[in-house]
Design an enzyme around this catalytic site. Structure first.
Site, PDB file in Angstrom:
ATOM      1  CB  CYS A 204      -1.329   3.719   8.147  1.00 16.53           C
ATOM      2  SG  CYS A 204      -2.430   4.451   6.895  1.00 16.53           S
TER       3      CYS A 204
ATOM      4  CB  CYS B 247      -0.820  -0.349   8.238  1.00 12.31           C
ATOM      5  SG  CYS B 247      -1.706  -1.522   7.178  1.00 12.31           S
TER       6      CYS B 247
ATOM      7  NE  ARG C 213     -17.845  -5.162  13.339  1.00 13.12           N
ATOM      8  CZ  ARG C 213     -18.201  -4.138  12.548  1.00 13.12           C
ATOM      9  NH1 ARG C 213     -17.327  -3.258  12.156  1.00 13.12           N
ATOM     10  NH2 ARG C 213     -19.448  -4.027  12.151  1.00 13.12           N
TER      11      ARG C 213
ATOM     12  CB  CYS D 157     -18.295   0.795   9.042  1.00 12.05           C
ATOM     13  SG  CYS D 157     -17.247  -0.138  10.173  1.00 12.05           S
TER      14      CYS D 157
ATOM     15  CB  CYS E   1      -0.917  -0.006   1.216  1.00 15.25           C
ATOM     16  SG  CYS E   1      -2.038   1.405   1.254  1.00 15.25           S
TER      17      CYS E   1
ATOM     18  CB  CYS F 215     -15.938  -6.473   6.313  1.00 17.38           C
ATOM     19  SG  CYS F 215     -15.028  -4.940   6.074  1.00 17.38           S
TER      20      CYS F 215
ATOM     21  CB  CYS G 197     -18.886  -4.157   5.244  1.00 14.88           C
ATOM     22  SG  CYS G 197     -17.857  -2.836   5.913  1.00 14.88           S
TER      23      CYS G 197
END
Ligand code: SAM
Ligand code: DTB
Ligand code: SF4
Length: 323
Positions: free
Chosen positions: A58, A61, A261, A189, A54, A98, A129
């Site tokens: 972040c 991550c 969640r 979400c 990616c 998801c 999702c």
């Protein structure tokens, strides 16, 4: 329609965080029972449809190309392979499926493929999702038209702490995507991560941003940082577990009807800590042996825990509401 507050001041949210735990829990439970059946919990399943490589940085991550985490990057899965996994999840009792992709934002061709997968997953009778990175208004509309029920896009932390975690995407860009999702008619979400070296005031500030959105997110994932070797946050100081419980209880009070969640981090939590989180108002979990790149509790362990607590899975999100 409920008329929930969207005008929380930071000191009000901080005051909730600072209550004696017994008082905070009591208030959270009163709110929870007014909007939910406390004996029910939602089971969602997660599938990483495109892993790693990616472009974003972040700091938490495993999938960022900026960090050396040793993760093998993959291409986007074929539609049929995604649908096979969804069928397995449905047969194992999940009601929400998801799909996560490690993209800054989806490219046109990838979005078309995701739309095809979403339409088929929806056909299986599952709530759908996806979390695919930033979206334009047009992309949100396409996903909605394909049958996507929820879009996950987290603010991750407070606006104040944000820049020390993520450099390649601004807090404002996150809010813009959330706006596009909301305007498309999909359910939102949106939540964040705890244990990234933030202060209690940051946790309060993050919840304040979520509660003061024009509409509360229908789902709010609260993740505990899973420290990943090779990321800047690999050695972040451990958070006091009671801060997780306080965050959930406070979230329940400021977002009374949102499904909360208990997301990443359950694998290393005790049964007792998870139970406290449910008592504080968490009413959804991810089930299945993996999250995106990290382990999750086994289904046997989760079934055993829910049975010992007398908690039943809800057939769908409406099954969480009081009888
Ligand atoms: N790439 C997309 C994006 O970030 O918008 C979607 C996938 S991303 C992995 C989904 C969310 O998972 C992140 O926003 C973050 O809140 C959570 N997450 C990722 N890695 C985590 C970790 N190591 N511990 C806890 N939560 C994590
Ligand atoms: C969310 O807030 N948590 C999920 C979901 N949204 C996509 C992801 C958790 C990821 C945990 C780290 C990993 O498995 O790589
Ligand atoms: Fe990419 Fe999402 Fe990981 Fe950030 S959280 S690096 S955007 S996969």
């Amino acid at each position: 329609m409920h008329s929930f507050r969207h005008d929380w001041a930071l000191d009000e949210v901080e005051a909730l965080f600072g209550l004696p735990l017994s008082e905070l829990m009591h208030r959270a439970q009163c709110v929870h029972r007014a909007h939910f059946d406390p004996t029910r919990i939602e089971l969602a399943t997660l599938l990483s449809v495109k892993t790693g490589g990616c472009a974003e940085d972040c700091g938490y991550c495993a999938q960022s190309a900026h960090h050396r985490t040793g993760l093998q990057a993959t291409k986007l899965m074929a539609v049929e392979a995604i649908v096979d996994e969804a069928r397995r999840a449905r047969d194992a009792g999940a009601t929400r499926f998801c799909m996560g992709a490690a993209w800054r934002s989806p490219k046109d061709r990838d979005l078309d493929q995701m739309c095809a997968a979403i339409a088929e997953v929806k056909q299986l009778g599952l709530e759908t999702c996806a979390t695919l990175g930033m979206l334009t208004a047009d992309q949100a509309g396409q996903l909605r038209a394909a049958g996507l029920d929820y879009y996950n896009h987290n603010i991750d932390t407070s606006p104040e702490h944000y820049a020390s975690v993520i450099g390649t995407r601004s807090f404002g860009e996150r809010l813009a995507t959330l706006d596009h999702v909301r305007n498309s008619g999909m359910a939102v979400c949106c939540g964040g991560i705890l244990g990234m070296g933030e202060r209690r005031s940051d946790r309060a500030s993050m919840l304040r941003v979520l509660a003061n959105l024009p509409a509360h997110p229908e789902s709010v994932p609260i993740n505990m940082l899973i420290p990943i070797e090779g990321t800047p946050l690999a050695d972040a100081p451990k958070l006091d577990p009671f801060e997780l419980v306080r965050t959930i209880a406070t979230a329940r009070i400021v977002m009374p009807a949102s499904v909360l969640r208990l997301s990443a981090g359950r694998e290393t939590m005790s049964d007792e800590l998870q139970a406290l989180c449910f008592l504080a108002g968490a009413n959804s979990i991810f089930v299945g042996a993996r999250l995106l790149t990290t382990p999750n509790p086994t289904r046997d362990r989760d079934d055993d825990l829910l049975a010992r607590l007398g908690v039943q899975p809800a057939a769908d999100a409406s099954g969480l509401r009081p009888a």
